[in-house]
Design a protein around this motif. Structure first.
Motif, short mmCIF file in Angstrom:
data_model
loop_
_atom_site.label_atom_id
_atom_site.label_comp_id
_atom_site.label_asym_id
_atom_site.label_seq_id
_atom_site.Cartn_x
_atom_site.Cartn_y
_atom_site.Cartn_z
N ARG A 184 9.44 1.20 -2.59
CA ARG A 184 9.25 2.39 -3.82
C ARG A 184 8.71 3.32 -3.00
NH1 ARG A 184 7.74 -1.04 -7.99
NH2 ARG A 184 6.78 0.64 -9.32
N THR A 185 9.11 4.44 -4.09
CA THR A 185 8.52 5.80 -3.24
C THR A 185 7.69 6.28 -4.57
OG1 THR A 185 10.39 6.69 -4.81
CG2 THR A 185 10.60 6.49 -2.86
N ALA A 186 6.45 7.51 -3.83
CA ALA A 186 6.12 7.82 -3.74
C ALA A 186 5.71 9.58 -3.89
CB ALA A 186 4.56 7.68 -3.93
N GLN A 187 5.57 10.46 -4.78
CA GLN A 187 5.54 11.99 -3.87
C GLN A 187 4.42 12.03 -3.87
OE1 GLN A 187 8.19 10.95 -6.78
NE2 GLN A 187 9.34 10.81 -4.66
N ASN A 188 2.71 11.65 -4.00
CA ASN A 188 1.53 12.25 -3.82
C ASN A 188 0.59 11.26 -3.16
OD1 ASN A 188 0.03 11.39 -5.86
ND2 ASN A 188 1.43 12.34 -7.14
N VAL A 189 -0.63 11.13 -3.18
CA VAL A 189 -1.88 10.65 -2.59
C VAL A 189 -1.56 9.66 -3.53
CG1 VAL A 189 -3.63 10.07 -1.00
CG2 VAL A 189 -2.30 11.81 0.05
N SER A 190 -1.94 9.91 -4.40
CA SER A 190 -2.71 9.42 -5.23
C SER A 190 -1.75 8.29 -6.48
CB SER A 190 -2.86 10.16 -6.24
OG SER A 190 -2.58 10.82 -7.19
N SER A 191 -0.71 8.66 -6.11
CA SER A 191 0.13 8.05 -6.59
C SER A 191 0.92 6.60 -5.56
CB SER A 191 1.83 8.79 -6.82
OG SER A 191 2.59 8.91 -6.38
N ALA A 192 0.85 6.88 -4.40
CA ALA A 192 1.11 6.00 -3.52
C ALA A 192 -0.28 5.31 -3.34
CB ALA A 192 0.96 7.11 -2.21
N LEU A 193 -0.92 5.37 -3.96
CA LEU A 193 -2.56 4.52 -3.88
C LEU A 193 -2.45 3.19 -5.34
CD1 LEU A 193 -5.12 3.54 -1.91
CD2 LEU A 193 -6.45 5.13 -3.34
N ILE A 194 -2.29 3.93 -5.86
CA ILE A 194 -2.12 2.75 -6.73
C ILE A 194 -0.67 1.76 -6.62
CG2 ILE A 194 -0.91 2.81 -9.84
CD1 ILE A 194 -2.42 5.74 -9.53
N LEU A 195 0.69 2.69 -6.58
CA LEU A 195 1.83 1.36 -6.16
C LEU A 195 1.46 0.80 -4.66
CD1 LEU A 195 4.90 4.10 -5.71
CD2 LEU A 195 5.06 1.99 -7.37
N ALA A 196 0.53 1.30 -3.90
CA ALA A 196 -0.10 0.53 -2.81
C ALA A 196 -1.12 -0.85 -3.44
CB ALA A 196 -0.93 1.50 -1.31
N GLU A 197 -1.97 -0.12 -4.02
CA GLU A 197 -2.21 -1.37 -4.47
C GLU A 197 -1.70 -2.67 -5.59
OE1 GLU A 197 -5.83 0.69 -7.04
OE2 GLU A 197 -6.57 1.58 -4.66
N GLN A 198 -0.91 -2.00 -6.35
CA GLN A 198 0.16 -3.01 -6.89
C GLN A 198 0.92 -4.23 -5.95
OE1 GLN A 198 2.33 -0.40 -9.32
NE2 GLN A 198 0.70 0.18 -10.98
N LEU A 199 1.66 -3.38 -5.20
CA LEU A 199 2.51 -4.54 -4.35
C LEU A 199 1.54 -4.73 -3.22
CD1 LEU A 199 5.05 -0.85 -3.95
CD2 LEU A 199 5.42 -3.24 -5.63
N ILE A 200 0.47 -4.21 -2.32
CA ILE A 200 0.27 -4.44 -1.27
C ILE A 200 1.44 -4.48 -0.06
CG2 ILE A 200 -1.33 -5.84 0.30
CD1 ILE A 200 -3.01 -4.76 -2.45
N PRO A 201 2.35 -3.01 0.32
CA PRO A 201 3.55 -3.27 1.11
C PRO A 201 3.17 -4.05 2.58
CG PRO A 201 2.83 -1.09 0.82
CD PRO A 201 1.08 -2.19 0.17
N ALA A 202 4.21 -3.98 3.33
CA ALA A 202 4.01 -4.67 4.66
C ALA A 202 4.32 -3.54 5.60
CB ALA A 202 4.66 -5.40 4.69
N TYR A 203 5.34 -2.26 4.70
CA TYR A 203 5.62 -1.29 5.89
C TYR A 203 5.46 -0.11 5.16
CZ TYR A 203 8.06 -5.33 8.02
OH TYR A 203 8.68 -6.26 9.00
N VAL A 204 4.99 1.16 5.78
CA VAL A 204 4.58 2.54 4.50
C VAL A 204 5.75 3.07 5.71
CG1 VAL A 204 2.85 4.32 3.83
CG2 VAL A 204 2.78 1.53 4.08
N VAL A 205 6.13 4.51 5.14
CA VAL A 205 6.82 5.35 6.19
C VAL A 205 6.37 6.50 5.25
CG1 VAL A 205 8.98 7.26 6.05
CG2 VAL A 205 9.09 4.85 6.63
N LEU A 206 5.27 7.18 5.65
CA LEU A 206 4.35 8.20 5.44
C LEU A 206 4.38 9.44 5.79
CD1 LEU A 206 1.82 8.59 3.46
CD2 LEU A 206 0.02 7.82 5.08
N ASP A 207 4.46 10.46 5.08
CA ASP A 207 4.70 12.18 5.84
C ASP A 207 3.32 12.70 5.23
OD1 ASP A 207 5.93 14.30 5.63
OD2 ASP A 207 5.54 15.30 3.71
N LEU A 208 3.21 13.96 6.47
CA LEU A 208 1.96 14.03 6.66
C LEU A 208 1.69 14.79 5.46
CD1 LEU A 208 -0.34 14.21 8.12
CD2 LEU A 208 0.95 16.30 9.89
#
Length: 176
Positions: free
Chosen positions: A30-54
């Motif tokens: 699953r992809t997100a282009q910013n911190v806020s949408s990433a947090l929403i997705l993470a709360e739904q998915l609880i991912p085991a892995y994250v690749v995160l741009d600085l």
């Protein structure tokens, strides 16, 4: 362990290409282009892995690490950046990133970093003496980080004109 991967980067093309490559390697991406949408997705998915741009528009990827760790303490986070510096690498690892890679990184290198059970710092046998330009760049990155990315405050701390600092920041990292 789940193969659920959250990919967070503001470069949509990069996200699409990396997501496709990671899907071929068995991840559900699953992809997100910013911190806020990433947090929403993470709360739904609880991912085991994250690749995160600085560096992203708005907040930096560093601001997301602690929140991801709260959702899943076992999450494996690889911080990717085109502007690698010692200061941001140390911050990312202290905050809970599993690994820190400079762009461009090979897909297999990202997969290997995600699958490592613990933080592994690279062993360097012969460390070359960095150039003066590289030392200056690292120092600027550290001071910028200390001032939470505020360019004006960083320029004052460095006793440098703000525009001069901006020019230096828009250059890619200097070679060692």
């Amino acid at each position: 362990m789940s193969q659920e991967l959250l990919l967070v980067d503001d470069d949509e093309t990069f996200c699409m290409v990396l997501a496709r490559a990671m899907t071929r390697r068995g991840f559900t991406v699953r992809t997100a282009q910013n911190v806020s949408s990433a947090l929403i997705l993470a709360e739904q998915l609880i991912p085991a892995y994250v690749v995160l741009d600085l560096k992203m528009a708005g907040e930096t990827g560093l601001s997301l690490i602690a929140q991801l760790r709260q959702l899943n303490p076992a999450v494996r986070i690889v911080m990717l950046t085109g502007y690698a510096s010692i200061a941001t690498a140390v911050d990312a690892i202290k905050l809970g990133a599993t690994h820190y890679l400079a762009k461009p990184a090979e897909v297999d290198e990202i997969v290997a970093a995600l699958r490592q059970d613990e933080v592994v710092l690279p062993v360097v046998q012969d460390i070359p003496t960095p150039s003066l330009d590289r030392l200056e760049w690292e120092h600027i990155q550290r001071v910028l980080n200390e001032h939470d990315g505020n360019i004006s405050a960083t320029a004052r701390a460095l006793n440098m004109h703000r525009r001069t600092l901006q020019r230096k920041l828009f250059k890619h990292p200097v070679k060692v």
